[in-house]
Design an enzyme around this catalytic site. Sequence first.
Site, mmCIF file in Angstrom:
data_model
loop_
_atom_site.group_PDB
_atom_site.id
_atom_site.type_symbol
_atom_site.label_atom_id
_atom_site.label_comp_id
_atom_site.label_asym_id
_atom_site.label_seq_id
_atom_site.Cartn_x
_atom_site.Cartn_y
_atom_site.Cartn_z
ATOM 1 N N THR A 184 15.701 -29.086 9.576
ATOM 2 C CA THR A 184 16.420 -27.929 10.097
ATOM 3 C C THR A 184 17.432 -27.488 9.046
ATOM 4 O O THR A 184 17.909 -28.313 8.266
ATOM 5 C CB THR A 184 17.185 -28.289 11.384
ATOM 6 O OG1 THR A 184 18.090 -29.338 11.060
ATOM 7 C CG2 THR A 184 16.255 -28.749 12.466
ATOM 8 N N GLU A 330 12.420 -27.454 15.657
ATOM 9 C CA GLU A 330 12.142 -28.569 16.566
ATOM 10 C C GLU A 330 10.966 -28.307 17.485
ATOM 11 O O GLU A 330 10.467 -29.229 18.129
ATOM 12 C CB GLU A 330 13.379 -28.857 17.437
ATOM 13 C CG GLU A 330 14.530 -29.514 16.692
ATOM 14 C CD GLU A 330 15.460 -28.511 16.019
ATOM 15 O OE1 GLU A 330 15.034 -27.364 15.783
ATOM 16 O OE2 GLU A 330 16.618 -28.873 15.752
ATOM 17 N N LYS A 439 34.192 -19.842 26.138
ATOM 18 C CA LYS A 439 34.218 -20.429 27.488
ATOM 19 C C LYS A 439 35.571 -20.130 28.114
ATOM 20 O O LYS A 439 36.544 -20.815 27.878
ATOM 21 C CB LYS A 439 33.918 -21.917 27.418
ATOM 22 C CG LYS A 439 32.529 -22.164 26.839
ATOM 23 C CD LYS A 439 32.129 -23.616 26.792
ATOM 24 C CE LYS A 439 30.733 -23.751 26.185
ATOM 25 N NZ LYS A 439 30.717 -23.826 24.724
ATOM 26 N N TRP A 444 31.202 -17.837 30.796
ATOM 27 C CA TRP A 444 30.817 -17.714 29.394
ATOM 28 C C TRP A 444 30.814 -16.249 28.959
ATOM 29 O O TRP A 444 30.296 -15.384 29.667
ATOM 30 C CB TRP A 444 29.440 -18.322 29.157
ATOM 31 C CG TRP A 444 29.440 -19.820 29.281
ATOM 32 C CD1 TRP A 444 30.507 -20.624 29.575
ATOM 33 C CD2 TRP A 444 28.309 -20.686 29.144
ATOM 34 N NE1 TRP A 444 30.116 -21.942 29.604
ATOM 35 C CE2 TRP A 444 28.774 -22.020 29.356
ATOM 36 C CE3 TRP A 444 26.957 -20.490 28.853
ATOM 37 C CZ2 TRP A 444 27.930 -23.121 29.278
ATOM 38 C CZ3 TRP A 444 26.118 -21.593 28.775
ATOM 39 C CH2 TRP A 444 26.601 -22.902 28.983
HETATM 40 P P1 AMP Z 1 15.309 -22.537 12.810
HETATM 41 O O1 AMP Z 1 15.085 -23.899 13.364
HETATM 42 O O2 AMP Z 1 15.998 -22.544 11.490
HETATM 43 O O3 AMP Z 1 14.053 -21.737 12.806
HETATM 44 O O4 AMP Z 1 16.336 -21.782 13.780
HETATM 45 C C1 AMP Z 1 16.090 -21.715 15.152
HETATM 46 C C2 AMP Z 1 17.114 -20.819 15.797
HETATM 47 O O5 AMP Z 1 16.968 -19.484 15.320
HETATM 48 C C3 AMP Z 1 16.973 -20.711 17.293
HETATM 49 O O6 AMP Z 1 17.550 -21.797 17.974
HETATM 50 C C4 AMP Z 1 17.687 -19.390 17.566
HETATM 51 O O7 AMP Z 1 19.088 -19.554 17.611
HETATM 52 C C5 AMP Z 1 17.342 -18.573 16.339
HETATM 53 N N1 AMP Z 1 16.210 -17.691 16.652
HETATM 54 C C6 AMP Z 1 14.902 -17.885 16.425
HETATM 55 N N2 AMP Z 1 14.168 -16.829 16.830
HETATM 56 C C7 AMP Z 1 15.039 -15.934 17.345
HETATM 57 C C8 AMP Z 1 14.907 -14.632 17.948
HETATM 58 N N3 AMP Z 1 13.725 -14.037 18.079
HETATM 59 N N4 AMP Z 1 16.036 -14.020 18.357
HETATM 60 C C9 AMP Z 1 17.261 -14.585 18.232
HETATM 61 N N5 AMP Z 1 17.441 -15.805 17.672
HETATM 62 C C10 AMP Z 1 16.345 -16.478 17.244
#
Ligand code: AMP
Length: 541
Positions: A184, A330, A439, A444
Amino acid sequence: MLGLMQEHPLLVSSILRHAARHHHGARIISQDHTGSIIRSTWPEIAANAARLAHGLARLGVKRGERVATLAWNTTPHLEIYHGVSGMGAVLHTVNPRLFKDQIAFILADAADVVMFIDASLLPLLANLADVLPPSLHHVVVLGDGEAPALPIPVLRYADLIAGESDAQDWPVLDERAASSLCYTSGTTGDPKGVLYSHRSTVLHAMAGVMPDVFGLRAVDVVLPVVPMFHVNAWSLPYACPMVGASMVLPGPKLDPASLHALFEAERVTFSAGVPTIWTALLQWLRADPARRFTNPPRLVVGGTALPVPITAGFAEGYGVPILHAWGMTEISPLGSTNARKPENADWSDAEFLAYSRKQGRPHFGVDLRALDGTGAPIAQDDKAYGELEVQGHWVASAYFNRETDPAFTPDGWMRTGDVVTIDELGCIEIVDRAKDVIKSGGEWISSITLENIVLAHPDVQLAAVIPAHHPKWDERPLLLVVRKPGTDPSKDSILATYEGRIAKWWVHDAVEFVDSLPLTATGKLWKAELKKAWADYRLPG
Ligand code: AMP
């Protein structure tokens, strides 16, 4: 009573075997960093993947060992994807855009034994020379270039596979065996490894090709703009051979003009990428009315939310539909897509475009739930906020090399860190990251919503909303504003932007003007840094 059906483990090698046997006609086109094009076919990719596996075995690579790649979307990278996992080793894709100490951490944590690196990234290799992990015993360069002097052998990809057998004698592995590893990005703390299995990878690719997900067919020509180091390019290196689609691999040239040229020359029908890519492409198209698509492709977007005007711009101006997807490292990464359901099948295009800001609904294989601050499931009323949790066949159960992590709940769900609303159709909308939401007295407030509204003020260049400590409400929103050069808006005129658009109790208690806001390496607001800097702030009154 058990069923009387054959049982075959779900293995990554079975995907390429299928493509090589049944999809000779598909084209695999690869562009390298110099712009030159290589053409091949699934049988040729399969033969090279086998040669590579035999070459790696000769170098001493064993099952379960990690093999790193620092590479763009190219044919050799595709061969490495299938060859490494196919032989039972673990493909570890590394993002070359990370900082040096992050890459060093990731290589050491994974204990990679061999590293493949694109020739265009050799300066990065020189920079990494003093932090390569002791486990690493070979480096292999994809393409031509002068490699820096290293204490371990540096080979060329062409030499590694030359003379090796192309026999596709893939071992029959346990389908639960690890097939690949991604870290990540982790804006706070060290990156965490997600270890995919053969089973999860095959099931995820099968879900990825479903009609309301990517809807891939053998006649599709697929151009993954999303890098193969970003969560396995959202499954496309597996999903395409699974259905026998053609692939166009663009290498590192991702500027709008180069991409559009590839779309046109190779008659691309489907592509996937993050919002910045599609936003830049739309701007480039609009700069010259002669710029069109001869055959408008279908696009998928994910990674962050795509603003509706971009989706609308593509649909209305160019006949290009964009499907909004949500996912994360994940979860392999596909979690939801916003495709129509019977309930909104008849909505007008304009109505559905507005709705496409939402991240969609889960497909079979993943389940979603959202819990409020008390741990109760939220109402599906489009209003209540909760943290999204996920469960399914391609969802991580733990992080690599870490015994426990608060992301995993005792009852088998994974906390995503995304705060969502859910509407009557079961469609989620991400309103914030859990760590950024304000919060206020048990309720929220979405920092993202507040930021988006104030950005409409003509004098606001950049805005961030962070929590400020409040003696009664715990947290209240503090708005930090960067003014456009040469403007001097009053705080009252800034707050007036919110009138009638949000509940009164959401409106900021405080507005402060700042010269700049810190950004992360990927260009997102660096809220962790801002919260530190403003930790001692006292609200007026
Ligand atoms: P990553 O693991 O680096 O791909 O990041 C995942 C995170 O990206 C998710 O938990 C979201 O917060 C954000 N994310 C992924 N797709 C979207 C989407 N379509 N709209 C808004 N946030 C997104």
